[in-house]
Design a protein around this motif. Structure first.
Motif, PDB file in Angstrom:
ATOM      1  N   ILE A   5       0.849  -1.182   0.000  1.00  0.00           N
ATOM      2  CA  ILE A   5       0.000   0.000   0.000  1.00  0.00           C
ATOM      3  C   ILE A   5       0.892   1.243   0.000  1.00  0.00           C
ATOM      4  O   ILE A   5       1.850   1.322   0.767  1.00  0.00           O
ATOM      5  N   ARG A  30      -7.552   0.788  -5.822  1.00  0.00           N
ATOM      6  CA  ARG A  30      -6.910  -0.497  -6.093  1.00  0.00           C
ATOM      7  C   ARG A  30      -6.439  -0.479  -7.541  1.00  0.00           C
ATOM      8  O   ARG A  30      -7.099   0.097  -8.408  1.00  0.00           O
ATOM      9  N   GLN A  63      -4.972   2.618  10.376  1.00  0.00           N
ATOM     10  CA  GLN A  63      -4.279   2.099   9.192  1.00  0.00           C
ATOM     11  C   GLN A  63      -2.964   1.417   9.600  1.00  0.00           C
ATOM     12  O   GLN A  63      -2.649   0.331   9.123  1.00  0.00           O
ATOM     13  N   TYR A  81     -10.340  11.117   2.313  1.00  0.00           N
ATOM     14  CA  TYR A  81      -9.595   9.872   2.114  1.00  0.00           C
ATOM     15  C   TYR A  81     -10.062   9.230   0.818  1.00  0.00           C
ATOM     16  O   TYR A  81     -11.267   9.087   0.572  1.00  0.00           O
ATOM     17  N   ARG A 118      -3.567   4.979  -1.229  1.00  0.00           N
ATOM     18  CA  ARG A 118      -4.456   5.562  -0.228  1.00  0.00           C
ATOM     19  C   ARG A 118      -3.976   6.977   0.071  1.00  0.00           C
ATOM     20  O   ARG A 118      -2.891   7.172   0.613  1.00  0.00           O
ATOM     21  N   SER A 146       0.511   5.045   0.946  1.00  0.00           N
ATOM     22  CA  SER A 146      -0.457   5.863   1.651  1.00  0.00           C
ATOM     23  C   SER A 146       0.241   7.056   2.284  1.00  0.00           C
ATOM     24  O   SER A 146       1.181   6.888   3.053  1.00  0.00           O
ATOM     25  N   GLU A 148      -2.308  -0.902  -3.837  1.00  0.00           N
ATOM     26  CA  GLU A 148      -3.323   0.103  -3.524  1.00  0.00           C
ATOM     27  C   GLU A 148      -2.671   1.444  -3.250  1.00  0.00           C
ATOM     28  O   GLU A 148      -1.555   1.513  -2.723  1.00  0.00           O
ATOM     29  N   ARG A 160      -9.221   5.764  -1.527  1.00  0.00           N
ATOM     30  CA  ARG A 160      -8.539   4.464  -1.602  1.00  0.00           C
ATOM     31  C   ARG A 160      -8.789   3.863  -2.977  1.00  0.00           C
ATOM     32  O   ARG A 160      -9.938   3.660  -3.380  1.00  0.00           O
TER      33      ARG A 160
END
Length: 189
Positions: free
Chosen positions: A5, A184, A39, A180, A142, A7, A140, A182
């Motif tokens: 991820i 994929r 998270q 936020y 984020r 982020s 991903e 998110r």
């Protein structure tokens, strides 16, 4: 297989730090900080480049010892210390605080890490994340988009040779006006 991820907090115009590397605009309020704590709690490894590791290691190892620190910051300090950190650097000599230094091939190391048991892994730092993006290693993205326009700085996304297709998975709006997002990885449309 564990996911990777990427982020971070980002300005509305896409920067993770200002033109002089300032981060004061992205200081999270309690609601956003608790979100980041959640998270981090669901992360089995932080994957850092040198700069972000040094920034984090300069503050978080003892942040909970400050009696003026809010409980949510003290909580993050404890989470941060407990989560293993993999630091990708060719210039650092050593790392501390439940960390391991990696100097070798990023793709090979991530392939090994993906096969280990555990929760998702979080890559942090724009330089390292750029390398991960170019190698197709991020599952991903984020972003917590802050309601500020910086006009320049370090971009969340680097210049890329190929498009990265994304599918929106989740959104959330915070009381501060931060949002936020998110995504994929998905097919390029």
């Amino acid at each position: 297989m564990r996911k990777v991820i990427y982020s971070m907090g980002v300005s509305l115009d896409g920067f993770i730090e200002g033109p002089n590397r300032e981060l004061d605009w992205s200081t999270p309020d309690e609601e956003v900080h608790r979100f980041w704590n959640d998270q981090a709690r669901d992360t089995s490894a932080f994957l850092y480049g040198r700069r972000l590791y040094e920034l984090m290691a300069d503050y978080w190892p003892t942040a909970d010892e400050d009696p003026s620190a809010p409980d949510y910051m003290a909580e993050f300090a404890r989470i941060w210390r407990d989560v293993p950190k993999i630091v990708f650097s060719t210039t650092l000599e050593k790392v501390d605080w439940n960390s391991r230094l990696v100097r070798g091939n990023i793709a090979e190391e991530v392939a090994k890490l993906r096969l280990q048991p555990g929760k998702e892994m979080s890559v942090g730092g724009p330089t390292l994340a750029s390398s991960f993006m170019r190698l197709g290693l991020i599952d991903e993205y984020r972003l917590v988009v802050h309601p500020v326009v910086l006009g320049g700085g370090t971009p969340f996304f680097p210049e890329l040779d190929e498009k990265i297709g994304l599918q929106l998975v989740e959104t959330r709006t915070f009381g501060s006006g931060a949002v936020y997002l998110r995504y994929r990885r998905g097919p390029v449309r």
